[in-house]
Design a protein around this motif. Structure first.
Motif, PDB file in Angstrom:
ATOM      1  N   GLY A 212       0.773  -1.248   0.023  1.00 44.31           N
ATOM      2  CA  GLY A 212      -0.069  -0.234   0.017  1.00 44.31           C
ATOM      3  C   GLY A 212       0.888   1.285   0.083  1.00 44.31           C
ATOM      4  O   GLY A 212       0.479   2.296  -0.749  1.00 44.31           O
ATOM      5  N   CYS A 213       2.126   1.454   0.734  1.00 44.28           N
ATOM      6  CA  CYS A 213       2.706   2.309   0.814  1.00 44.28           C
ATOM      7  C   CYS A 213       3.546   2.916  -0.463  1.00 44.28           C
ATOM      8  O   CYS A 213       3.863   3.879  -1.078  1.00 44.28           O
ATOM      9  CB  CYS A 213       3.940   2.080   1.667  1.00 44.28           C
ATOM     10  SG  CYS A 213       3.612   2.415   3.370  1.00 44.28           S
ATOM     11  N   ALA A 214       4.050   1.399  -1.356  1.00 41.37           N
ATOM     12  CA  ALA A 214       4.326   1.644  -2.579  1.00 41.37           C
ATOM     13  C   ALA A 214       3.497   2.188  -3.561  1.00 41.37           C
ATOM     14  O   ALA A 214       3.725   3.181  -4.268  1.00 41.37           O
ATOM     15  CB  ALA A 214       4.771   0.230  -3.202  1.00 41.37           C
ATOM     16  N   ALA A 215       2.109   1.771  -3.632  1.00 44.40           N
ATOM     17  CA  ALA A 215       0.995   2.235  -4.350  1.00 44.40           C
ATOM     18  C   ALA A 215       0.804   3.793  -4.033  1.00 44.40           C
ATOM     19  O   ALA A 215       0.343   4.610  -4.965  1.00 44.40           O
ATOM     20  CB  ALA A 215      -0.286   1.614  -3.893  1.00 44.40           C
ATOM     21  N   LEU A 216       0.922   4.243  -2.769  1.00 47.28           N
ATOM     22  CA  LEU A 216       0.551   5.804  -2.350  1.00 47.28           C
ATOM     23  C   LEU A 216       1.549   6.616  -3.051  1.00 47.28           C
ATOM     24  O   LEU A 216       1.129   7.733  -3.299  1.00 47.28           O
ATOM     25  CB  LEU A 216       0.504   5.932  -0.892  1.00 47.28           C
ATOM     26  CG  LEU A 216      -0.724   5.346  -0.286  1.00 47.28           C
ATOM     27  CD1 LEU A 216      -0.474   5.361   1.386  1.00 47.28           C
ATOM     28  CD2 LEU A 216      -1.920   6.111  -0.663  1.00 47.28           C
ATOM     29  N   ILE A 217       2.758   6.280  -3.328  1.00 45.35           N
ATOM     30  CA  ILE A 217       3.638   7.064  -3.775  1.00 45.35           C
ATOM     31  C   ILE A 217       4.265   6.806  -5.417  1.00 45.35           C
ATOM     32  O   ILE A 217       5.244   7.234  -5.546  1.00 45.35           O
ATOM     33  CB  ILE A 217       4.888   7.012  -2.808  1.00 45.35           C
ATOM     34  CG1 ILE A 217       5.480   5.892  -2.561  1.00 45.35           C
ATOM     35  CG2 ILE A 217       4.435   7.984  -1.459  1.00 45.35           C
ATOM     36  CD1 ILE A 217       6.909   5.435  -3.328  1.00 45.35           C
ATOM     37  N   TRP A 218       3.589   6.055  -5.816  1.00 38.97           N
ATOM     38  CA  TRP A 218       3.949   5.267  -7.218  1.00 38.97           C
ATOM     39  C   TRP A 218       4.227   6.843  -8.436  1.00 38.97           C
ATOM     40  O   TRP A 218       4.976   6.660  -9.021  1.00 38.97           O
ATOM     41  CB  TRP A 218       2.846   4.369  -7.673  1.00 38.97           C
ATOM     42  CG  TRP A 218       3.322   3.601  -8.817  1.00 38.97           C
ATOM     43  CD1 TRP A 218       3.050   3.525 -10.257  1.00 38.97           C
ATOM     44  CD2 TRP A 218       4.422   2.448  -8.786  1.00 38.97           C
ATOM     45  NE1 TRP A 218       3.688   2.980 -10.856  1.00 38.97           N
ATOM     46  CE2 TRP A 218       4.660   2.083 -10.095  1.00 38.97           C
ATOM     47  CE3 TRP A 218       5.129   1.678  -7.998  1.00 38.97           C
ATOM     48  CZ2 TRP A 218       5.404   0.897 -10.340  1.00 38.97           C
ATOM     49  CZ3 TRP A 218       5.904   0.908  -8.231  1.00 38.97           C
ATOM     50  CH2 TRP A 218       6.006   0.250  -9.329  1.00 38.97           C
ATOM     51  N   ARG A 219       3.343   7.562  -8.299  1.00 39.61           N
ATOM     52  CA  ARG A 219       2.907   8.590  -9.277  1.00 39.61           C
ATOM     53  C   ARG A 219       4.392   9.499  -8.906  1.00 39.61           C
ATOM     54  O   ARG A 219       4.813   9.920  -9.847  1.00 39.61           O
ATOM     55  CB  ARG A 219       1.917   9.339  -9.255  1.00 39.61           C
ATOM     56  CG  ARG A 219       0.444   8.563  -9.808  1.00 39.61           C
ATOM     57  CD  ARG A 219      -0.710   9.377  -9.560  1.00 39.61           C
ATOM     58  NE  ARG A 219      -0.740  10.475 -10.152  1.00 39.61           N
ATOM     59  CZ  ARG A 219      -1.491  11.661  -9.947  1.00 39.61           C
ATOM     60  NH1 ARG A 219      -2.504  11.267  -9.341  1.00 39.61           N
ATOM     61  NH2 ARG A 219      -1.636  12.423 -10.616  1.00 39.61           N
ATOM     62  N   THR A 220       4.745   9.585  -7.747  1.00 42.85           N
ATOM     63  CA  THR A 220       5.840  10.802  -7.448  1.00 42.85           C
ATOM     64  C   THR A 220       7.190  10.056  -7.040  1.00 42.85           C
ATOM     65  O   THR A 220       8.240  10.786  -6.823  1.00 42.85           O
ATOM     66  CB  THR A 220       5.244  11.579  -6.263  1.00 42.85           C
ATOM     67  OG1 THR A 220       5.084  10.765  -5.045  1.00 42.85           O
ATOM     68  CG2 THR A 220       4.090  12.428  -6.376  1.00 42.85           C
ATOM     69  N   ALA A 221       6.981   8.631  -7.432  1.00 42.43           N
ATOM     70  CA  ALA A 221       8.213   7.964  -6.484  1.00 42.43           C
ATOM     71  C   ALA A 221       9.560   8.413  -7.216  1.00 42.43           C
ATOM     72  O   ALA A 221      10.483   8.395  -6.363  1.00 42.43           O
ATOM     73  CB  ALA A 221       8.088   6.324  -6.788  1.00 42.43           C
ATOM     74  N   ASP A 222       9.459   8.646  -8.527  1.00 49.38           N
ATOM     75  CA  ASP A 222      11.099   8.847  -9.066  1.00 49.38           C
ATOM     76  C   ASP A 222      11.261  10.248  -9.104  1.00 49.38           C
ATOM     77  O   ASP A 222      12.181  10.705  -9.966  1.00 49.38           O
ATOM     78  CB  ASP A 222      11.024   8.283 -10.240  1.00 49.38           C
ATOM     79  CG  ASP A 222      11.123   6.477  -9.963  1.00 49.38           C
ATOM     80  OD1 ASP A 222      11.700   6.176  -9.223  1.00 49.38           O
ATOM     81  OD2 ASP A 222      10.807   5.812 -10.958  1.00 49.38           O
ATOM     82  N   ALA A 223      10.597  11.052  -8.457  1.00 49.38           N
ATOM     83  CA  ALA A 223      11.027  12.453  -8.451  1.00 49.38           C
ATOM     84  C   ALA A 223      12.050  12.601  -7.796  1.00 49.38           C
ATOM     85  O   ALA A 223      12.425  12.072  -6.511  1.00 49.38           O
ATOM     86  CB  ALA A 223       9.949  13.225  -7.911  1.00 49.38           C
ATOM     87  N   PRO A 224      13.027  13.874  -8.057  1.00 44.96           N
ATOM     88  CA  PRO A 224      14.244  14.092  -6.945  1.00 44.96           C
ATOM     89  C   PRO A 224      13.773  14.262  -5.716  1.00 44.96           C
ATOM     90  O   PRO A 224      12.834  14.780  -5.254  1.00 44.96           O
ATOM     91  CB  PRO A 224      14.807  15.336  -7.504  1.00 44.96           C
ATOM     92  CG  PRO A 224      14.142  15.424  -9.138  1.00 44.96           C
ATOM     93  CD  PRO A 224      12.831  14.790  -8.922  1.00 44.96           C
ATOM     94  N   ALA A 225      14.849  14.036  -4.891  1.00 44.47           N
ATOM     95  CA  ALA A 225      14.782  14.330  -3.319  1.00 44.47           C
ATOM     96  C   ALA A 225      14.422  15.784  -2.854  1.00 44.47           C
ATOM     97  O   ALA A 225      15.361  16.275  -3.483  1.00 44.47           O
ATOM     98  CB  ALA A 225      15.858  13.549  -2.420  1.00 44.47           C
ATOM     99  N   PRO A 226      13.484  16.099  -2.300  1.00 46.57           N
ATOM    100  CA  PRO A 226      13.306  17.466  -1.908  1.00 46.57           C
ATOM    101  C   PRO A 226      14.513  17.973  -0.951  1.00 46.57           C
ATOM    102  O   PRO A 226      14.853  17.375  -0.144  1.00 46.57           O
ATOM    103  CB  PRO A 226      11.917  17.444  -1.284  1.00 46.57           C
ATOM    104  CG  PRO A 226      11.868  16.308  -0.545  1.00 46.57           C
ATOM    105  CD  PRO A 226      12.296  15.168  -1.561  1.00 46.57           C
ATOM    106  N   ALA A 227      14.792  19.377  -1.127  1.00 44.11           N
ATOM    107  CA  ALA A 227      15.654  19.990  -0.231  1.00 44.11           C
ATOM    108  C   ALA A 227      14.886  20.125   1.139  1.00 44.11           C
ATOM    109  O   ALA A 227      13.869  20.573   1.177  1.00 44.11           O
ATOM    110  CB  ALA A 227      16.227  21.358  -0.769  1.00 44.11           C
TER     111      ALA A 227
END
Length: 768
Positions: A212-227
């Motif tokens: 479920g955690c993977a599904a929740l962030i699937w769309r934004t998963a490969d965005a750069p890490a925020p500062a």
């Protein structure tokens, strides 16, 4: 999208209710998953320990070896998390991790799939191998789950994504609660098979949560890490510190820029700050369960405090400010050192809490420094990897190096000395004049601590007053100079160690996997040789020739055991006797010519001591045929075809009992080896556990008759009061014990069920 990326021209609009709901749900899901993974990770430790500890005699070294394995598996999990985070996108990592969870599930449910090692075999390789086959795969995958979930959360777009370290606090809270919940809730209410099944069900729930955690962030998963937000970081350069305590807690010394390079120096500092509390945890555990109190429940408390320290320091809003812990850090070390140097072991109700308090404060200070120096989220998995390296090094030092290198528990004072360094260091260089001033102070404090240790006979109020003044001055005058603080503490402990090494009358000081033994010669009352295991007396023998074959301590002729042998006096000269637990071989004093005696002993070191006539001669002087069988007594009895007129179970007087020798299945093994008219006799003397209702419940369950005896009242030197329970198939086999006014039917308790290989609860019989 995080708030700091909004346009600067106007305030960001409040997110809609649906977005707020999704944000709250995402944080709750990740917190629950991290919490549950840690809960399961540390719940399996006492669960597996319950399976394996009894087979190896229940010594503290077994727990330390288990801890070493768990720390190594934790390192493996963090390495897996770091490598997969470095080389895989979040989506690919999610697929790999879910596959790893599925493969590890093939090893479930948790169960012991190997017999105990053969007598005399090295138990450490066996134990590590069994753990690798039994819990290795699930533990390794769970170990990597926390850092992996934190990495995913950092790519979620949540407002707190830039600083996911508060999830580490939730992880350690779950770990600590698991260790507390097991003895209080799980062990007393569930059989071992049910515990394993419940843990497996929790593992399945966790797998669903992670999916479920993977599904929740699937769309934004490969965005750069925020500062990170500017108000959540320190402005110090990577690897540097301002030297003050008030920068700790929620700030990070190296989180100010995503591209900040982590130096080798910083990695070594992380490792050292993790090594010291890890080693101290095991050192305290060994010390308090050997020298102070071998009560089994005490093995869990130090680990729970250790984990809670992580929870507090990595919390988003720390409950205990870091500067407070740094301020009292020297005092905590001084209190532990004073207790050690004063030899204060006679009142564990006071000493144990003080040592545990010192462990907690030192861990809080060291882990608080780790929290203060935590890096940007880009280096999150590497940070946890180096923390794990430090933890493993602590386990290696205590579980593998110390037992071989030291005859005493020197690892505890050594780490107390190193703990002086786990605090903020001054940034400015100390001039020569300052070093001279600190040297004088260190020498003065060292003298003061040694003076107090050597003058405990002074009035209690004066001793406490002087100790309080000295400890508070130590804080104020040496707290800013960690090296000189370490020098002061090191000198005190070194002087005390020299007095221990040169102790009068010590004939042998030996340390094995199963315990630390000391044979001491005392000259009073004609002279005695005494065997001690920490604070537990294991046997004594008079040096006077006419008393050489007189059984002492718990085995007196005028005590309960003497009456037990009187019951079988009609078979004297042809008795076959099995004794579980050799000790000094004192029970061989009851042997007669023509008899056959077999001693079952798990520790080869004990056999060497009992057979060496320079220490004890009970075995050598025995006129009977005697032999010693090394290994687990229950398994050895099950494998023999011999029958015995008397089976003495004397493995319980060290307070940390091997539970598997007191179960329904164990009793069935004894009955199968018991000759007609034979007796099974349990020695249940124990400072912390009320074992009488346990034996009573077992006997009732199998339709046996019992009598319990205690004594004697009048004692000479090295004559001890002891409690024994005789078990027979019928009342006639108990002979005169049934009519003896000093022997009674052991009491039953409604809350104490018969123990089995699948169920036992020390908590229900703990003598509060």
């Amino acid at each position: 999208m995080s708030s700091h990326s909004a346009p600067l021209a106007a305030p960001a609009a409040a997110p809609p209710a649906s977005a707020r709901s999704r944000t709250a749900g995402l944080l709750a899901a990740y917190t629950a998953a991290v919490f549950l993974s840690a809960f399961l990770l540390f719940l399996v430790q006492p669960l597996f320990g319950k399976m394996v500890l009894p087979l190896l005699g229940g010594s503290p070294a077994v727990w330390n070896t288990c801890m070493l394995f768990f720390q190594a598996a934790l390192l493996g999990g963090y390495l897996y998390a770091h490598v997969s985070s470095s080389r895989l996108t979040v989506r690919r990592q999610a697929m790999v991790h879910l596959a790893a969870l599925a493969l590890a599930a093939l090893a479930l449910p948790v169960s012991l799939r190997s017999a105990a090692p053969e007598g005399g075999a090295a138990p450490i390789p066996w134990l590590l191998g069994v753990m690798a086959l039994t819990v290795g795969a699930p533990f390794l995958v769970l170990s990597g789950t926390g850092p992996i979930l934190q990495r995913w959360f950092s790519r979620s777009g949540h407002a707190q994504a830039a600083d996911p370290y508060h999830l580490y606090a939730a992880s350690n809270l779950g770990s600590a609660l698991a260790l507390i919940a097991y003895p209080l809730l799980m062990e007393p209410r569930m059989r071992l098979a049910t515990q394993s099944a419940t843990w497996t069900a929790g593992y399945a729930v966790l797998a669903l949560l992670i999916a479920g955690c993977a599904a929740l962030i699937w769309r934004t998963a490969d965005a750069p890490a925020p500062a990170p937000a500017l108000d959540s970081v320190d402005t110090a350069a990577p690897g540097e510190s301002d030297g003050s305590a008030d920068s700790g807690g929620a700030t990070s010394a190296v989180a100010d820029a995503p591209a900040a390079r982590v130096t080798l120096r910083e990695r070594m500092i992380w490792t050292g700050l993790a090594f010291i509390p890890s080693s101290l945890l095991l050192g305290v555990t060994t010390f308090i369960t050997t020298d102070l109190s071998p009560a089994p429940l005490l093995w869990v408390l130090p680990l729970a405090l250790y984990l809670l320290s992580f929870t507090f320091v990595f919390a988003r809003r720390p409950l205990i400010p870091h500067e407070w812990m740094v301020a009292v850090h020297p005092s905590a070390i001084a209190i532990a050192v004073l207790l050690l140097t004063a030899g204060y072991v006679k009142k564990p109700a006071f000493a144990v809490p003080m040592h545990l308090l010192a462990l907690f404060i030192i861990a809080m200070a060291a882990h608080g420094e780790l929290a203060r120096r935590r890096p940007h989220v880009r280096h999150l998995t590497e940070f946890y990897l180096w923390i794990s390296v430090g933890g493993v090094l602590g386990g290696v030092f205590n579980a593998l190096v110390a037992p071989v290198a030291f005859n005493e528990i020197w690892e505890y004072p050594i780490i107390l000395t190193l703990a002086c360094l786990a605090r903020p260091w001054p940034e400015a260089r100390i001039p020569l004049r300052g070093h001279l001033m600190f040297a004088v102070r260190a020498a003065a404090f060292a003298w003061g601590l040694l003076y107090l240790a050597d003058n405990q006979e002074m009035r209690p109020w004066l001793f406490l007053l002087m100790a309080a003044v000295l400890i508070n001055l130590l804080n104020a005058l040496l707290g800013r100079a960690p090296l000189w603080l370490a020098a002061c503490i090191g000198v005190v402990l070194l002087v005390r160690a020299s007095s221990v090494v040169n102790e009068d009358g010590v004939l042998l000081s030996e340390r094995t996997f199963f315990g630390r033994y000391k044979v001491v010669e005392y000259q009073h009352n004609g002279g005695f040789h005494v065997l001690r295991h920490g604070s537990t007396l294991h046997g004594a023998q008079s040096l006077e020739p006419y008393r050489r074959r007189e059984p002492l301590t718990y085995y007196l002729m005028h005590g309960p055991l003497g009456k037990v042998f009187a019951v079988t006096a009609d078979r004297a000269g042809r008795r076959r006797v099995a004794v579980v637990g050799l000790g000094t071989g004192t029970t061989a004093a009851y042997a007669r010519q023509g008899e056959d005696w077999t001693f079952y002993e798990i520790d080869p070191g004990i056999e060497r001591i009992a057979r060496d006539t320079a220490y004890f001669s009970y075995l050598a002087d025995s006129p009977a045929r005697t032999r010693v069988v090394l290994g687990d007594a229950r398994l050895s009895l099950a494998q023999t075809d011999r029958t015995y007129d008397l089976i003495l179970l004397d493995a319980f007087s060290s307070d940390a009992i091997p539970v598997h020798l007191m179960t329904r299945e164990a009793l069935d093994t004894y009955l199968a080896r018991l000759a007609p008219r034979g007796l099974i006799v349990f020695h249940i003397s124990n400072r912390y556990l009320d074992l009488e209702p346990v034996v009573a419940a077992l006997a009732k369950d199998r339709g046996l008759v019992t009598r319990a005896g205690v004594g004697p009242r009048d004692r000479r030197p090295y004559e001890s009061t002891s409690t024994w329970i005789a078990v027979a198939r019928n009342a006639a086999d108990l002979g005169p014990l049934t009519a003896d006014a000093n022997w009674w039917a052991p009491r039953l308790r409604a809350d104490v069920e018969p123990w089995t290989d699948d169920y036992s609860s020390l908590l229900t019989v703990f003598d509060w």
